[in-house]
Design a protein around this motif. Structure first.
Motif, PDB file in Angstrom:
ATOM      1  N   PRO A   6      37.050  28.438  36.720  1.00 54.81           N
ATOM      2  CA  PRO A   6      37.242  27.260  36.414  1.00 54.81           C
ATOM      3  C   PRO A   6      37.787  26.462  37.922  1.00 54.81           C
ATOM      4  CG  PRO A   6      38.518  28.690  35.092  1.00 54.81           C
ATOM      5  CD  PRO A   6      38.021  29.533  36.003  1.00 54.81           C
ATOM      6  N   PHE A   7      38.562  26.997  38.517  1.00 48.01           N
ATOM      7  CA  PHE A   7      39.634  26.421  39.424  1.00 48.01           C
ATOM      8  C   PHE A   7      40.029  26.915  40.676  1.00 48.01           C
ATOM      9  CE2 PHE A   7      41.996  26.566  35.650  1.00 48.01           C
ATOM     10  CZ  PHE A   7      42.583  27.583  36.252  1.00 48.01           C
ATOM     11  N   ALA A   8      40.569  26.858  41.254  1.00 48.58           N
ATOM     12  CA  ALA A   8      40.736  27.989  42.721  1.00 48.58           C
ATOM     13  C   ALA A   8      42.469  28.720  42.204  1.00 48.58           C
ATOM     14  CB  ALA A   8      41.036  26.869  44.119  1.00 48.58           C
ATOM     15  N   GLY A   9      42.466  29.744  42.625  1.00 49.14           N
ATOM     16  CA  GLY A   9      43.134  30.239  42.360  1.00 49.14           C
ATOM     17  C   GLY A   9      43.171  32.489  42.614  1.00 49.14           C
ATOM     18  N   ILE A  10      44.324  32.916  41.688  1.00 50.01           N
ATOM     19  CA  ILE A  10      44.062  34.684  41.538  1.00 50.01           C
ATOM     20  C   ILE A  10      43.370  34.843  40.592  1.00 50.01           C
ATOM     21  CG2 ILE A  10      45.203  36.663  42.292  1.00 50.01           C
ATOM     22  CD1 ILE A  10      47.080  34.658  43.689  1.00 50.01           C
ATOM     23  N   VAL A  11      42.302  35.982  40.790  1.00 52.13           N
ATOM     24  CA  VAL A  11      41.514  36.156  39.745  1.00 52.13           C
ATOM     25  C   VAL A  11      42.494  38.021  39.464  1.00 52.13           C
ATOM     26  CG1 VAL A  11      40.084  37.266  41.045  1.00 52.13           C
ATOM     27  CG2 VAL A  11      39.270  36.760  38.318  1.00 52.13           C
ATOM     28  N   ARG A  12      41.878  38.242  38.114  1.00 53.39           N
ATOM     29  CA  ARG A  12      42.737  38.992  37.339  1.00 53.39           C
ATOM     30  C   ARG A  12      41.470  39.295  36.593  1.00 53.39           C
ATOM     31  NH1 ARG A  12      46.177  40.175  33.464  1.00 53.39           N
ATOM     32  NH2 ARG A  12      46.883  38.099  33.368  1.00 53.39           N
ATOM     33  N   TYR A  13      41.125  40.590  36.493  1.00 51.61           N
ATOM     34  CA  TYR A  13      40.164  41.361  35.648  1.00 51.61           C
ATOM     35  C   TYR A  13      40.939  41.815  34.328  1.00 51.61           C
ATOM     36  CZ  TYR A  13      36.344  39.716  38.942  1.00 51.61           C
ATOM     37  OH  TYR A  13      36.119  39.123  39.930  1.00 51.61           O
ATOM     38  N   VAL A  14      40.259  41.689  33.050  1.00 54.15           N
ATOM     39  CA  VAL A  14      41.298  42.261  31.732  1.00 54.15           C
ATOM     40  C   VAL A  14      40.122  43.721  30.879  1.00 54.15           C
ATOM     41  CG1 VAL A  14      43.106  40.830  31.272  1.00 54.15           C
ATOM     42  CG2 VAL A  14      40.940  40.161  29.719  1.00 54.15           C
ATOM     43  N   VAL A  15      39.145  43.099  31.330  1.00 52.68           N
ATOM     44  CA  VAL A  15      37.966  44.121  31.171  1.00 52.68           C
ATOM     45  C   VAL A  15      37.485  45.320  32.470  1.00 52.68           C
ATOM     46  CG1 VAL A  15      37.349  42.597  29.634  1.00 52.68           C
ATOM     47  CG2 VAL A  15      36.563  42.744  31.528  1.00 52.68           C
ATOM     48  N   GLU A  16      36.910  45.933  32.117  1.00 50.09           N
ATOM     49  CA  GLU A  16      36.286  47.094  32.952  1.00 50.09           C
ATOM     50  C   GLU A  16      34.386  46.723  33.017  1.00 50.09           C
ATOM     51  OE1 GLU A  16      37.813  48.985  35.135  1.00 50.09           O
ATOM     52  OE2 GLU A  16      39.717  48.149  34.658  1.00 50.09           O
ATOM     53  N   PRO A  17      34.133  46.656  34.031  1.00 45.06           N
ATOM     54  CA  PRO A  17      32.701  47.035  34.405  1.00 45.06           C
ATOM     55  C   PRO A  17      32.066  48.361  32.960  1.00 45.06           C
ATOM     56  CG  PRO A  17      33.424  46.988  36.930  1.00 45.06           C
ATOM     57  CD  PRO A  17      34.425  47.373  35.413  1.00 45.06           C
ATOM     58  N   GLY A  18      31.139  47.623  32.620  1.00 45.46           N
ATOM     59  CA  GLY A  18      30.257  48.527  31.517  1.00 45.46           C
ATOM     60  C   GLY A  18      30.508  47.752  30.135  1.00 45.46           C
ATOM     61  N   ALA A  19      31.995  47.341  30.016  1.00 47.32           N
ATOM     62  CA  ALA A  19      32.340  47.606  28.590  1.00 47.32           C
ATOM     63  C   ALA A  19      31.868  46.484  27.739  1.00 47.32           C
ATOM     64  CB  ALA A  19      33.732  46.904  29.004  1.00 47.32           C
ATOM     65  N   THR A  20      31.185  46.646  26.828  1.00 51.15           N
ATOM     66  CA  THR A  20      31.143  45.281  25.671  1.00 51.15           C
ATOM     67  C   THR A  20      31.933  44.930  24.906  1.00 51.15           C
ATOM     68  OG1 THR A  20      29.213  47.519  24.945  1.00 51.15           O
ATOM     69  CG2 THR A  20      29.340  45.515  23.525  1.00 51.15           C
ATOM     70  N   ALA A  37      44.067  30.577  33.064  1.00 48.94           N
ATOM     71  CA  ALA A  37      43.039  30.381  32.856  1.00 48.94           C
ATOM     72  C   ALA A  37      42.835  31.366  31.972  1.00 48.94           C
ATOM     73  CB  ALA A  37      42.531  28.462  33.339  1.00 48.94           C
ATOM     74  N   PRO A  38      42.361  31.486  30.742  1.00 48.74           N
ATOM     75  CA  PRO A  38      41.628  32.349  30.591  1.00 48.74           C
ATOM     76  C   PRO A  38      40.124  32.507  30.683  1.00 48.74           C
ATOM     77  CG  PRO A  38      42.089  31.911  28.321  1.00 48.74           C
ATOM     78  CD  PRO A  38      42.494  31.003  29.852  1.00 48.74           C
ATOM     79  N   VAL A  39      39.342  33.410  31.490  1.00 46.98           N
ATOM     80  CA  VAL A  39      37.468  33.100  31.866  1.00 46.98           C
ATOM     81  C   VAL A  39      37.458  34.419  30.504  1.00 46.98           C
ATOM     82  CG1 VAL A  39      35.943  33.684  32.775  1.00 46.98           C
ATOM     83  CG2 VAL A  39      38.239  32.957  33.754  1.00 46.98           C
ATOM     84  N   VAL A  40      36.529  33.541  29.396  1.00 47.34           N
ATOM     85  CA  VAL A  40      36.334  34.315  28.351  1.00 47.34           C
ATOM     86  C   VAL A  40      34.382  34.411  28.717  1.00 47.34           C
ATOM     87  CG1 VAL A  40      38.145  33.342  26.686  1.00 47.34           C
ATOM     88  CG2 VAL A  40      36.124  31.927  26.678  1.00 47.34           C
ATOM     89  N   ALA A  41      33.975  35.893  27.399  1.00 49.24           N
ATOM     90  CA  ALA A  41      32.715  35.759  27.201  1.00 49.24           C
ATOM     91  C   ALA A  41      31.809  34.690  26.386  1.00 49.24           C
ATOM     92  CB  ALA A  41      32.897  37.419  26.593  1.00 49.24           C
ATOM     93  N   PRO A  42      30.378  33.566  27.335  1.00 52.53           N
ATOM     94  CA  PRO A  42      30.681  32.928  26.256  1.00 52.53           C
ATOM     95  C   PRO A  42      29.108  33.200  25.288  1.00 52.53           C
ATOM     96  CG  PRO A  42      28.830  32.669  28.621  1.00 52.53           C
ATOM     97  CD  PRO A  42      30.668  34.504  28.665  1.00 52.53           C
ATOM     98  N   GLY A  43      29.273  34.480  25.244  1.00 53.57           N
ATOM     99  CA  GLY A  43      28.178  35.183  24.406  1.00 53.57           C
ATOM    100  C   GLY A  43      28.259  36.661  24.076  1.00 53.57           C
ATOM    101  N   PRO A  44      27.908  37.940  23.603  1.00 55.17           N
ATOM    102  CA  PRO A  44      27.865  38.583  23.325  1.00 55.17           C
ATOM    103  C   PRO A  44      27.155  39.856  25.277  1.00 55.17           C
ATOM    104  CG  PRO A  44      26.509  38.780  21.670  1.00 55.17           C
ATOM    105  CD  PRO A  44      26.644  37.114  22.155  1.00 55.17           C
ATOM    106  N   GLY A  45      28.045  40.464  25.512  1.00 57.27           N
ATOM    107  CA  GLY A  45      26.303  41.572  26.229  1.00 57.27           C
ATOM    108  C   GLY A  45      27.526  42.402  27.138  1.00 57.27           C
ATOM    109  N   VAL A  46      27.689  43.018  27.842  1.00 54.99           N
ATOM    110  CA  VAL A  46      27.948  44.049  28.613  1.00 54.99           C
ATOM    111  C   VAL A  46      28.503  43.999  30.122  1.00 54.99           C
ATOM    112  CG1 VAL A  46      27.786  46.600  29.877  1.00 54.99           C
ATOM    113  CG2 VAL A  46      26.263  45.533  28.273  1.00 54.99           C
ATOM    114  N   VAL A  47      28.841  43.816  30.586  1.00 50.59           N
ATOM    115  CA  VAL A  47      29.674  43.439  31.524  1.00 50.59           C
ATOM    116  C   VAL A  47      29.210  43.854  32.579  1.00 50.59           C
ATOM    117  CG1 VAL A  47      32.618  43.176  33.344  1.00 50.59           C
ATOM    118  CG2 VAL A  47      32.073  42.888  30.712  1.00 50.59           C
ATOM    119  N   GLY A  48      28.950  43.681  33.818  1.00 53.67           N
ATOM    120  CA  GLY A  48      28.414  44.334  35.289  1.00 53.67           C
ATOM    121  C   GLY A  48      29.383  44.210  36.298  1.00 53.67           C
ATOM    122  N   PRO A  49      29.570  44.427  37.767  1.00 53.81           N
ATOM    123  CA  PRO A  49      30.753  44.465  38.599  1.00 53.81           C
ATOM    124  C   PRO A  49      30.725  43.087  38.503  1.00 53.81           C
ATOM    125  CG  PRO A  49      27.801  45.235  39.582  1.00 53.81           C
ATOM    126  CD  PRO A  49      27.763  44.534  37.675  1.00 53.81           C
TER     127      PRO A  49
END
Length: 70
Positions: A6-20, A37-49
């Motif tokens: 959403p803006f410039a900064g440092i990213v920290r992931y809270v899910v793993e690739p392959g997670a539903t 700021a949280p980055v949220v899933a706009p819809g259901p799916g599987v997390v890619g790399p």
């Protein structure tokens, strides 16, 4: 679905690739100075790399990851 910072900064992931994930699940956090700021899933799916490593500097609009169809 491409998920972007959403803006410039440092990213920290809270899910793993392959997670539903479901709509609204938090995928990553982007923080800058005193704003986080949280980055949220706009819809259901599987997390890619991930496009960046944890704690990497990102610019607003950078693609962080993709969420594929179930």
């Amino acid at each position: 679905m491409k998920i972007c910072a959403p803006f410039a900064g440092i990213v920290r992931y809270v899910v793993e690739p392959g997670a539903t994930v479901a709509t609204g699940d938090t995928l990553a956090m982007v923080e800058t100075v005193k704003l986080e700021a949280p980055v949220v899933a706009p819809g259901p799916g599987v997390v890619g790399p991930f496009a960046f490593e944890d704690f990497a500097d990102v610019t607003g609009g950078d693609v962080l990851l993709e969420v594929g169809e179930l």
